[in-house]
Scaffold this motif. Structure first.
Motif, PDB file in Angstrom:
ATOM      1  N   VAL A  75       1.061  -1.285  -0.067  1.00  0.00           N
ATOM      2  CA  VAL A  75       0.073  -0.186  -0.010  1.00  0.00           C
ATOM      3  C   VAL A  75       1.018   1.319  -0.096  1.00  0.00           C
ATOM      4  O   VAL A  75       0.541   2.080  -0.683  1.00  0.00           O
ATOM      5  CB  VAL A  75      -0.866  -0.013   1.054  1.00  0.00           C
ATOM      6  CG1 VAL A  75      -1.641   1.431   1.300  1.00  0.00           C
ATOM      7  CG2 VAL A  75      -2.073  -1.058   1.010  1.00  0.00           C
ATOM      8  N   LEU A  76       1.904   1.388   0.849  1.00  0.00           N
ATOM      9  CA  LEU A  76       2.764   2.465   1.004  1.00  0.00           C
ATOM     10  C   LEU A  76       3.569   2.752  -0.362  1.00  0.00           C
ATOM     11  O   LEU A  76       3.690   3.799  -0.891  1.00  0.00           O
ATOM     12  CB  LEU A  76       3.806   2.387   2.123  1.00  0.00           C
ATOM     13  CG  LEU A  76       3.217   2.325   3.363  1.00  0.00           C
ATOM     14  CD1 LEU A  76       4.096   2.009   4.547  1.00  0.00           C
ATOM     15  CD2 LEU A  76       2.548   3.710   3.659  1.00  0.00           C
ATOM     16  N   GLN A  77       3.974   1.590  -1.145  1.00  0.00           N
ATOM     17  CA  GLN A  77       4.507   1.404  -2.402  1.00  0.00           C
ATOM     18  C   GLN A  77       3.711   1.951  -3.461  1.00  0.00           C
ATOM     19  O   GLN A  77       4.026   3.217  -4.342  1.00  0.00           O
ATOM     20  CB  GLN A  77       4.956   0.235  -2.775  1.00  0.00           C
ATOM     21  CG  GLN A  77       6.265  -0.312  -1.910  1.00  0.00           C
ATOM     22  CD  GLN A  77       6.652  -1.804  -2.438  1.00  0.00           C
ATOM     23  OE1 GLN A  77       5.792  -2.379  -3.063  1.00  0.00           O
ATOM     24  NE2 GLN A  77       7.721  -2.191  -1.883  1.00  0.00           N
ATOM     25  N   LEU A  78       2.408   1.829  -3.258  1.00  0.00           N
ATOM     26  CA  LEU A  78       1.403   2.440  -4.340  1.00  0.00           C
ATOM     27  C   LEU A  78       1.149   3.821  -4.117  1.00  0.00           C
ATOM     28  O   LEU A  78       1.200   4.641  -5.068  1.00  0.00           O
ATOM     29  CB  LEU A  78       0.311   1.582  -4.236  1.00  0.00           C
ATOM     30  CG  LEU A  78       0.308   0.285  -4.940  1.00  0.00           C
ATOM     31  CD1 LEU A  78      -1.063  -0.512  -4.667  1.00  0.00           C
ATOM     32  CD2 LEU A  78       0.624   0.093  -6.264  1.00  0.00           C
ATOM     33  N   LEU A  79       1.058   4.256  -2.774  1.00  0.00           N
ATOM     34  CA  LEU A  79       0.949   5.814  -2.238  1.00  0.00           C
ATOM     35  C   LEU A  79       2.147   6.498  -2.766  1.00  0.00           C
ATOM     36  O   LEU A  79       2.040   7.375  -3.556  1.00  0.00           O
ATOM     37  CB  LEU A  79       0.696   5.742  -0.889  1.00  0.00           C
ATOM     38  CG  LEU A  79      -0.623   5.361  -0.280  1.00  0.00           C
ATOM     39  CD1 LEU A  79      -0.440   5.257   1.098  1.00  0.00           C
ATOM     40  CD2 LEU A  79      -1.676   6.229  -0.941  1.00  0.00           C
ATOM     41  N   GLU A  80       3.426   5.932  -2.907  1.00  0.00           N
ATOM     42  CA  GLU A  80       4.498   6.459  -3.340  1.00  0.00           C
ATOM     43  C   GLU A  80       4.628   6.741  -4.829  1.00  0.00           C
ATOM     44  O   GLU A  80       4.927   7.675  -5.222  1.00  0.00           O
ATOM     45  CB  GLU A  80       5.765   5.838  -2.758  1.00  0.00           C
ATOM     46  CG  GLU A  80       6.939   6.511  -2.907  1.00  0.00           C
ATOM     47  CD  GLU A  80       8.080   5.781  -2.180  1.00  0.00           C
ATOM     48  OE1 GLU A  80       8.912   5.119  -3.006  1.00  0.00           O
ATOM     49  OE2 GLU A  80       8.021   5.703  -0.975  1.00  0.00           O
ATOM     50  N   LEU A  81       4.053   5.657  -5.394  1.00  0.00           N
ATOM     51  CA  LEU A  81       4.031   5.781  -6.886  1.00  0.00           C
ATOM     52  C   LEU A  81       3.077   6.629  -7.379  1.00  0.00           C
ATOM     53  O   LEU A  81       3.084   7.477  -8.414  1.00  0.00           O
ATOM     54  CB  LEU A  81       3.021   4.191  -7.604  1.00  0.00           C
ATOM     55  CG  LEU A  81       3.521   4.059  -9.064  1.00  0.00           C
ATOM     56  CD1 LEU A  81       4.867   4.317  -9.661  1.00  0.00           C
ATOM     57  CD2 LEU A  81       2.961   2.659  -9.388  1.00  0.00           C
ATOM     58  N   LEU A  82       1.899   6.630  -6.805  1.00  0.00           N
ATOM     59  CA  LEU A  82       0.793   7.800  -7.031  1.00  0.00           C
ATOM     60  C   LEU A  82       1.690   9.178  -6.790  1.00  0.00           C
ATOM     61  O   LEU A  82       1.203  10.102  -7.694  1.00  0.00           O
ATOM     62  CB  LEU A  82      -0.399   7.770  -6.081  1.00  0.00           C
ATOM     63  CG  LEU A  82      -1.304   6.516  -6.466  1.00  0.00           C
ATOM     64  CD1 LEU A  82      -2.302   6.236  -5.479  1.00  0.00           C
ATOM     65  CD2 LEU A  82      -1.892   6.768  -7.862  1.00  0.00           C
ATOM     66  N   ALA A  83       2.224   9.455  -5.644  1.00  0.00           N
ATOM     67  CA  ALA A  83       2.819  10.756  -5.582  1.00  0.00           C
ATOM     68  C   ALA A  83       4.030  11.095  -6.584  1.00  0.00           C
ATOM     69  O   ALA A  83       3.974  12.315  -7.233  1.00  0.00           O
ATOM     70  CB  ALA A  83       3.588  10.607  -4.090  1.00  0.00           C
ATOM     71  N   GLN A  84       4.857  10.063  -6.987  1.00  0.00           N
ATOM     72  CA  GLN A  84       5.700  10.332  -8.193  1.00  0.00           C
ATOM     73  C   GLN A  84       4.958  10.449  -9.407  1.00  0.00           C
ATOM     74  O   GLN A  84       5.378  11.247 -10.212  1.00  0.00           O
ATOM     75  CB  GLN A  84       6.630   9.114  -8.260  1.00  0.00           C
ATOM     76  CG  GLN A  84       7.390   8.815  -7.186  1.00  0.00           C
ATOM     77  CD  GLN A  84       8.102   7.437  -7.166  1.00  0.00           C
ATOM     78  OE1 GLN A  84       7.901   6.748  -7.929  1.00  0.00           O
ATOM     79  NE2 GLN A  84       9.071   6.982  -6.154  1.00  0.00           N
TER      80      GLN A  84
END
Length: 96
Positions: A75-84
């Motif tokens: 989940v945190l990786q996906l949130l990071e991907l969305l931010a990037q």
């Protein structure tokens, strides 16, 4: 990588949450969609499902499910991907 408020729960609250195994299918779907959108050249095809929508879906998953550490990491990786992805889209608009 800091802890997300949506992913932090207490022991008492975890008793009412869905088990982690139930969250796998939802997490697989979200991961597939978010990664597909981030790689897509045609951003207009996903315009109605914007970054806020996907963040909300991830937050709901974290709120309703008793995620294990590997699921929380996804989940945190996906949130990071969305931010990037959002940062990249913003810089492209400024350059145009």
């Amino acid at each position: 990588m800091g802890k997300s408020k949506a992913l932090h729960i207490t022991r008492a609250a975890s008793a009412a949450l869905k088990p982690a195994r139930v969250a796998d299918a939802e997490l697989d779907h979200l991961e597939h969609m978010i990664r597909s959108i981030s790689r897509s050249a045609d951003r207009k095809a996903f315009a109605c499902l914007n970054r806020a929508y996907w963040k909300r879906r991830l937050a709901i998953l974290g709120d309703e499910s008793d995620l294990v550490s590997t699921q929380r990491a996804r989940v945190l990786q996906l949130l990071e991907l969305l931010a990037q992805d959002h940062a990249g889209a913003a810089s492209k608009k400024v350059a145009a």
